[in-house]
Design a protein around this motif. Structure first.
Motif, mmCIF file in Angstrom:
data_model
loop_
_atom_site.group_PDB
_atom_site.id
_atom_site.type_symbol
_atom_site.label_atom_id
_atom_site.label_comp_id
_atom_site.label_asym_id
_atom_site.label_seq_id
_atom_site.Cartn_x
_atom_site.Cartn_y
_atom_site.Cartn_z
ATOM 1 N N UNK A 34 -25.476 -35.871 81.823
ATOM 2 C CA UNK A 34 -25.853 -37.032 81.031
ATOM 3 C C UNK A 34 -25.923 -36.644 79.560
ATOM 4 N N UNK A 35 -25.552 -37.554 78.683
ATOM 5 C CA UNK A 35 -25.645 -37.229 77.253
ATOM 6 C C UNK A 35 -27.109 -37.078 76.850
ATOM 7 N N UNK A 36 -27.354 -36.199 75.938
ATOM 8 C CA UNK A 36 -28.718 -35.985 75.449
ATOM 9 C C UNK A 36 -28.709 -36.148 73.940
ATOM 10 N N UNK A 37 -29.668 -36.879 73.447
ATOM 11 C CA UNK A 37 -29.822 -37.030 72.007
ATOM 12 C C UNK A 37 -31.259 -36.689 71.660
ATOM 13 N N UNK A 38 -31.450 -35.760 70.793
ATOM 14 C CA UNK A 38 -32.785 -35.322 70.395
ATOM 15 C C UNK A 38 -33.294 -36.215 69.265
#
Length: 110
Positions: A34-38
Protein backbone atom coordinates in the motif's frame (compact mmCIF):
# COMPACT_ATOMS: atom_id res chain seq x y z
CA UNK A 1 -40.97 -28.50 6.54
CA UNK A 2 -38.58 -30.78 8.47
CA UNK A 3 -37.39 -32.27 5.20
CA UNK A 4 -36.40 -28.83 3.89
CA UNK A 5 -34.60 -28.02 7.13
CA UNK A 6 -32.59 -31.23 6.86
CA UNK A 7 -31.75 -30.48 3.22
CA UNK A 8 -30.73 -26.93 4.10
CA UNK A 9 -28.55 -28.02 7.02
CA UNK A 10 -26.95 -30.79 4.94
CA UNK A 11 -26.23 -28.36 2.11
CA UNK A 12 -24.66 -25.84 4.47
CA UNK A 13 -22.50 -28.51 6.09
CA UNK A 14 -21.35 -29.82 2.71
CA UNK A 15 -20.53 -26.30 1.50
CA UNK A 16 -18.53 -25.64 4.67
CA UNK A 17 -16.52 -28.82 4.17
CA UNK A 18 -15.88 -28.03 0.50
CA UNK A 19 -14.85 -24.46 1.18
CA UNK A 20 -12.57 -25.53 4.03
CA UNK A 21 -10.84 -28.16 1.93
CA UNK A 22 -10.37 -25.80 -1.02
CA UNK A 23 -8.84 -23.17 1.25
CA UNK A 24 -6.49 -25.73 2.77
CA UNK A 25 -5.19 -26.56 -0.71
CA UNK A 26 -4.63 -22.89 -1.57
CA UNK A 27 -1.95 -22.18 1.00
CA UNK A 28 -0.13 -19.54 -1.03
CA UNK A 29 0.23 -16.25 0.83
CA UNK A 30 -0.55 -13.08 -1.08
CA UNK A 31 0.61 -9.62 -0.17
CA UNK A 32 0.10 -6.15 -1.52
CA UNK A 33 2.07 -2.98 -0.99
CA UNK A 34 0.00 0.00 0.00
CA UNK A 35 1.24 3.52 -0.66
CA UNK A 36 2.47 5.35 2.41
CA UNK A 37 2.57 9.08 2.85
CA UNK A 38 4.17 10.56 5.94
CA UNK A 39 1.88 13.46 6.77
CA UNK A 40 3.51 16.25 8.68
CA UNK A 41 0.72 17.82 10.68
CA UNK A 42 1.08 21.48 11.47
CA UNK A 43 2.02 22.23 15.04
CA UNK A 44 -0.71 23.81 17.09
CA UNK A 45 -2.08 24.16 20.58
CA UNK A 46 -4.50 21.23 20.26
CA UNK A 47 -2.68 19.07 17.72
CA UNK A 48 -2.51 16.18 20.21
CA UNK A 49 -6.28 16.33 20.84
CA UNK A 50 -6.87 16.17 17.08
CA UNK A 51 -4.49 13.22 16.72
CA UNK A 52 -6.00 11.30 19.64
CA UNK A 53 -9.60 11.77 18.55
CA UNK A 54 -9.55 11.92 14.76
CA UNK A 55 -6.61 9.79 13.67
CA UNK A 56 -7.90 6.69 15.43
CA UNK A 57 -10.31 6.30 12.48
CA UNK A 58 -9.00 8.60 9.74
CA UNK A 59 -5.70 9.28 8.06
CA UNK A 60 -4.74 12.95 7.81
CA UNK A 61 -5.13 12.68 4.05
CA UNK A 62 -8.72 11.57 4.45
CA UNK A 63 -9.53 14.40 6.86
CA UNK A 64 -8.03 17.11 4.69
CA UNK A 65 -9.05 15.54 1.40
CA UNK A 66 -12.71 15.74 2.31
CA UNK A 67 -12.62 19.53 2.33
CA UNK A 68 -11.53 19.73 -1.34
CA UNK A 69 -9.67 22.94 -0.52
CA UNK A 70 -12.72 24.61 1.01
CA UNK A 71 -11.98 25.13 4.65
CA UNK A 72 -13.13 27.53 7.29
CA UNK A 73 -14.70 27.84 10.69
CA UNK A 74 -18.17 26.73 9.64
CA UNK A 75 -16.90 23.79 7.63
CA UNK A 76 -14.71 22.35 10.40
CA UNK A 77 -17.45 22.83 12.99
CA UNK A 78 -19.92 21.04 10.72
CA UNK A 79 -17.52 18.16 10.02
CA UNK A 80 -16.54 17.61 13.66
CA UNK A 81 -20.12 17.67 14.94
CA UNK A 82 -21.24 15.45 12.06
CA UNK A 83 -18.71 12.86 13.25
CA UNK A 84 -20.11 13.13 16.78
CA UNK A 85 -23.84 13.32 16.05
CA UNK A 86 -24.26 11.18 12.95
CA UNK A 87 -21.38 8.72 13.17
CA UNK A 88 -21.24 8.55 16.99
CA UNK A 89 -17.57 9.44 17.34
CA UNK A 90 -16.76 9.31 21.08
CA UNK A 91 -15.52 12.90 21.30
CA UNK A 92 -16.43 15.14 24.23
CA UNK A 93 -17.78 18.63 23.58
CA UNK A 94 -14.64 20.06 25.18
CA UNK A 95 -12.39 18.06 22.84
CA UNK A 96 -14.62 18.89 19.86
CA UNK A 97 -14.10 22.60 20.45
CA UNK A 98 -10.34 22.08 20.77
CA UNK A 99 -10.27 20.08 17.53
CA UNK A 100 -12.24 22.79 15.74
CA UNK A 101 -9.86 25.44 17.08
CA UNK A 102 -6.81 23.44 15.93
CA UNK A 103 -8.28 22.91 12.45
CA UNK A 104 -9.34 26.54 12.13
CA UNK A 105 -5.93 27.85 13.19
CA UNK A 106 -3.89 25.33 11.21
CA UNK A 107 -5.99 24.37 8.18
CA UNK A 108 -8.40 27.19 7.41
CA UNK A 109 -8.18 29.38 4.35
CA UNK A 110 -11.06 31.68 5.21
Amino acid sequence: MRFFKKILISTLMLNTILISSSKAQDSQVYSINLPYYDWKLKEGKYKLVFEQNCLMCHSPGYVFGQSKGKTGKDMWRTVVYQMINEFKAPISKEDAEKIIQYLNESYSNQ
